[in-house]
Structure formats: C-alpha cells, structure tokens
Scaffold this active site. Structure first.
Site, PDB file in Angstrom:
ATOM      1  NE  ARG A   1      -6.313   0.759  -1.979  1.00 20.10           N
ATOM      2  CZ  ARG A   1      -5.676   1.377  -0.979  1.00 20.10           C
ATOM      3  NH1 ARG A   1      -4.371   1.210  -0.812  1.00 20.10           N
ATOM      4  NH2 ARG A   1      -6.336   2.160  -0.141  1.00 20.10           N
TER       5      ARG A   1
ATOM      6  CD  GLN B   1      -3.689   2.760   6.567  1.00 19.71           C
ATOM      7  OE1 GLN B   1      -4.300   3.176   7.548  1.00 19.71           O
ATOM      8  NE2 GLN B   1      -4.291   2.524   5.423  1.00 19.71           N
TER       9      GLN B   1
ATOM     10  CG  ASN C   1      -2.596  11.642   1.984  1.00 23.25           C
ATOM     11  OD1 ASN C   1      -2.032  10.725   1.396  1.00 23.25           O
ATOM     12  ND2 ASN C   1      -2.332  11.916   3.255  1.00 23.25           N
ATOM     13  CE  LYS C   2      -5.438   5.827   4.121  1.00 23.59           C
ATOM     14  NZ  LYS C   2      -6.385   4.943   3.368  1.00 23.59           N
TER      15      LYS C   2
ATOM     16  CG  ASP D   1      -3.180   7.996  -1.925  1.00 22.59           C
ATOM     17  OD1 ASP D   1      -3.106   8.493  -0.784  1.00 22.59           O
ATOM     18  OD2 ASP D   1      -2.876   6.823  -2.187  1.00 22.59           O
TER      19      ASP D   1
ATOM     20  NE  ARG E   1      -0.449   1.798   3.507  1.00 19.70           N
ATOM     21  CZ  ARG E   1       0.646   2.554   3.590  1.00 19.70           C
ATOM     22  NH1 ARG E   1       1.834   2.036   3.808  1.00 19.70           N
ATOM     23  NH2 ARG E   1       0.567   3.863   3.461  1.00 19.70           N
ATOM     24  N   GLY E   2       0.226   2.409  -0.169  1.00 20.31           N
ATOM     25  CA  GLY E   2       0.970   3.640  -0.364  1.00 20.31           C
ATOM     26  C   GLY E   2       1.096   3.838  -1.872  1.00 20.31           C
TER      27      GLY E   2
HETATM   28  O1  MRU Z   1      -4.823   3.285   1.920  1.00 23.47           O
HETATM   29  P1  MRU Z   1      -3.347   3.500   1.887  1.00 23.47           P
HETATM   30  O2  MRU Z   1      -2.647   2.993   3.089  1.00 23.47           O
HETATM   31  O3  MRU Z   1      -2.721   2.992   0.598  1.00 23.47           O
HETATM   32  O4  MRU Z   1      -3.179   5.091   1.874  1.00 23.47           O
HETATM   33  C1  MRU Z   1      -1.896   5.632   1.765  1.00 23.47           C
HETATM   34  C2  MRU Z   1      -1.850   7.110   1.856  1.00 23.47           C
HETATM   35  O5  MRU Z   1      -2.842   7.773   1.940  1.00 23.47           O
HETATM   36  C3  MRU Z   1      -0.497   7.726   1.750  1.00 23.47           C
HETATM   37  O6  MRU Z   1      -0.430   8.917   2.462  1.00 23.47           O
HETATM   38  C4  MRU Z   1      -0.189   8.030   0.279  1.00 23.47           C
HETATM   39  O7  MRU Z   1      -0.422   6.910  -0.533  1.00 23.47           O
HETATM   40  C5  MRU Z   1       1.216   8.469   0.089  1.00 23.47           C
HETATM   41  S1  MRU Z   1       2.388   7.149   0.313  1.00 23.47           S
HETATM   42  C6  MRU Z   1       3.920   7.773  -0.041  1.00 23.47           C
END
Ligand code: MRU
Length: 354
Positions: free
Chosen positions: A96, A203, A254-255, A244, A53-54
């Site tokens: 995703r 996370q 972003n998250k 993201d 993830r990320g």
């Molecule tokens: O759902 P996730 O854990 O994939 O979400 C990740 C994030 O929101 C991160 O902040 C983003 O992907 C940047 S990772 C360098």
C-alpha cells in the site's frame, strides 16, 4: 473509569520461530477472528486486503512481516543477508503506498540490520525481531500520549465527529483520533461521537462504531452525506480524524472524505483536528501534492460486501485517500503535544524539541 479496548490488533507470539497474530478486520463486526501468519506473503496479502489496516498498524505488520521473510535465511554471509532483507522490505512496501508508517517502519529495520556490523546472522535476525516488537510497543505509548494531550479538547457534553477508523484497531492499541475520546471517557467526561460510516469500505460503521460501543462510549452512526446537515444543526463541536501521511507544511493525507469534512467544518467554524504519531509525518515532502494516493478496485464501489449497488460495468473512481490542506486543520495532536497553528515552522519546532 477504565476503558474496554478491543484485543491487541497485532502481536508477535513466541520467539524467532513464532508467528504474527492479527485481528482480521474484514470480518468485523460480525466475528472477531484472529489470524496466525508464519510467512511474509500472507502478511503482504493481509495489508493489501485491509485485514490489517490503519497507518500505524500496517507499519507494525510490515516490520513483523519483514522478520518472517528473512528468519529462514540459511546462509552465513552478511551482505547476502542484507540483500535478502532489502528484497523482502521492498516487497512489503509495494502493498500500500499512502501511509508513510509502512516505509518508516521498514526503514527502521533496514537501519537496525546495517548497524549491527559485527553480529552474526542469528543475532541479526533476533535484533530485527526485537526492533519490530519495539516499534509495536512505542506505538502504543505514543497513542496513549496522544490521548493525554488530546483529551483537553473534549468538553463535557461535546458532540464529536470522526471519520474512518483511527482507533485501537488501527494502531498497536488505543488509537490516534479515538485516543483523546478514550482518555476523556476514562476521566468520566460525558460526550457523544458521531461516526461517519466511511464509504466504500465502511471502516466507520464496521470498526469505529464497534470499538466505541464495546468501550461504552455513546456513539451515533451516520452516512457520510449527513455530516454537513449535522454541523448546520449545531450538534458538532469538534472533528477529530487520523492521518496516513502528514507533509512538512501540515497537509494531511487521510481516508477519502476527510477533505470534505475539513472544508465543511471550516464553513461552520468548527475546529478540525488531526491526531497522529510522529511516525506518520513525512518531513521529506514539502507539501501534500506529492503524497501518493492509493487507487483501489472499482468493485469496492460497485459491489462492496457482495451486493451489486451499481451496474457491473459502471465506470468508477476509487481513491482510498485525499489530502486536506494545512489551512483547514486547527491543530495536530501528537505524542509530543498539540501543534497549533499548523505550519512548517511549528512542525519543525516540535520535532527539534526532543
Ligand atoms: O484504508 P485504511 O482503512 O487503512 O485507512 C485508514 C485511515 O485513513 C486512518 O484514518 C489512518 O490510517 C489513521 S489510523 C490511526
């Protein structure tokens, strides 16, 4: 001082008959488990279920997964091969929707396949693998450059707040939001990082707190609803998160929870920065309103990690991301430098500059 990073999140081991090795992030921090994936379906599952993830890491996973998906193609017809590759890429893209790095990496491979007009199928497969490995290597280089640019924002004794995990685990290595912190640590600067636990999938507490602890960087874990009170008490000098997808005008997906932090930071006069490589920008979108937001299983909210925390049938809202309007973002730390102020003109300028 050198910094202790987690092992690489994702790697291709061996030649074309090799495999993808990735850290199963759902097992952290309890266990550091590496998975060996030899087919495309387990890669799709690993992305969907957040084993990997990320945004940058899932782009790399998709690129390597696409190679796994076509390496056993046995025909000799180029058009049929390209069609098979497109099907595999579409399948991976369905895992995703929000992080643009995923479709960006697949587009790079599609282009690579189409460019090699005179290559036979065996050569094409090798070229795709080389391109997937290049995407991985370039990502690490971009993260290190983000660190070099961003470290200047971190003053001695600063209190920094971060959300989710945008660290080494979320990228090829070194991270985006955490990269300036690693770089400042390497320069022996002292600072403290407050880590949002990041409900519902944690996370922040499972991954960021672990990464920072391993690196020897002082960190304090907080529940998401504590950020406002910390800002009010003057303990936060700077907020840095990852992204993201960033639209052409600087709106940032972003998250989930990032938007609330940006508004809080604005209300307290605290600079809110986003760190992201160029692969996270989607210049085809004028603003953030068209960024697709992933909706996830309500059970992640009701009964995450095996424990019922709500009635089994409680209606839930579970978007994985939100969009922070550009006007709340002080700057975007990229591998090409810091974009500040954040606006369409400044973003276009940095992409035209090289
Ligand atoms: O759902 P996730 O854990 O994939 O979400 C990740 C994030 O929101 C991160 O902040 C983003 O992907 C940047 S990772 C360098």
């Amino acid at each position: 001082m050198s910094v202790k990073l987690p092992p690489p999140t994702i790697e291709w081991i061996g030649g074309l008959d090799g495999y993808v090795e990735l850290i199963d992030q759902t097992r952290l921090p309890e266990k550091l488990v590496k998975l060996q994936l030899r087919q495309v379906e387990p890669v799709w599952e690993a992305i969907k279920s957040l084993r990997v993830r990320g945004a940058p890491a899932i782009g790399i996973a998709a690129a390597m997964g696409a190679v796994l998906g076509v390496r056993n193609f046995s025909g000799t017809d180029r058009t049929t091969f390209l069609r098979a590759f497109d099907e595999v890429a579409d399948y991976l893209a369905s895992s995703r929707p929000t992080a643009v790095n995923l479709t960006w990496a697949l587009s790079r491979l599609r282009e690579c396949a189409k460019c090699e007009i005179s290559a036979d199928i065996a050569t094409l497969k090798q070229r795709l693998l080389d391109e997937a490995k290049t995407i991985r290597d370039e990502d690490e280089a971009m993260c290190r450059a983000i660190g070099r640019h961003g470290q200047a924002l971190i003053c001695e004794h600063a209190g920094i707040l971060t959300h989710c995990n945008a660290g080494s685990l979320a990228t090829a290595r070194y991270g985006t939001a955490l990269a300036p912190m690693y770089a400042a640590h390497e320069l022996n600067r002292y600072f403290r990082v407050f880590v949002d636990e990041t409900r519902p999938l944690l996370q922040g507490s499972r991954l960021t707190a672990w990464e920072l602890h391993e690196a020897g960087i002082e960190s304090v874990l907080i529940c998401d609803n504590m950020a406002g009170s910390l800002m009010q008490s003057g303990k936060i000098d700077l907020v840095i998160t990852g992204a993201d997808r960033i639209a052409a005008n600087g709106d940032v997906a972003n998250k989930i929870g990032t938007y609330a932090l940006a508004v809080l930071a604005g209300a307290h006069g605290i600079p809110f920065y986003v760190a992201a490589p160029s692969s996270t920008f989607d210049l085809s979108l004028h603003d953030g309103s068209k960024i697709p937001i992933e909706q996830r299983d309500p059970d992640e909210v009701r009964s995450g990690f095996g424990c019922m925390t709500a009635p089994a049938d409680a209606p839930c809202y579970n978007p994985a991301f939100d969009v922070t309007p550009a006007n709340f973002v002080r700057g975007i730390i990229t591998e090409r430098g810091i974009i500040e102020p954040v606006c369409a003109k400044a973003i276009a300028a940095i992409f035209q500059s090289s």
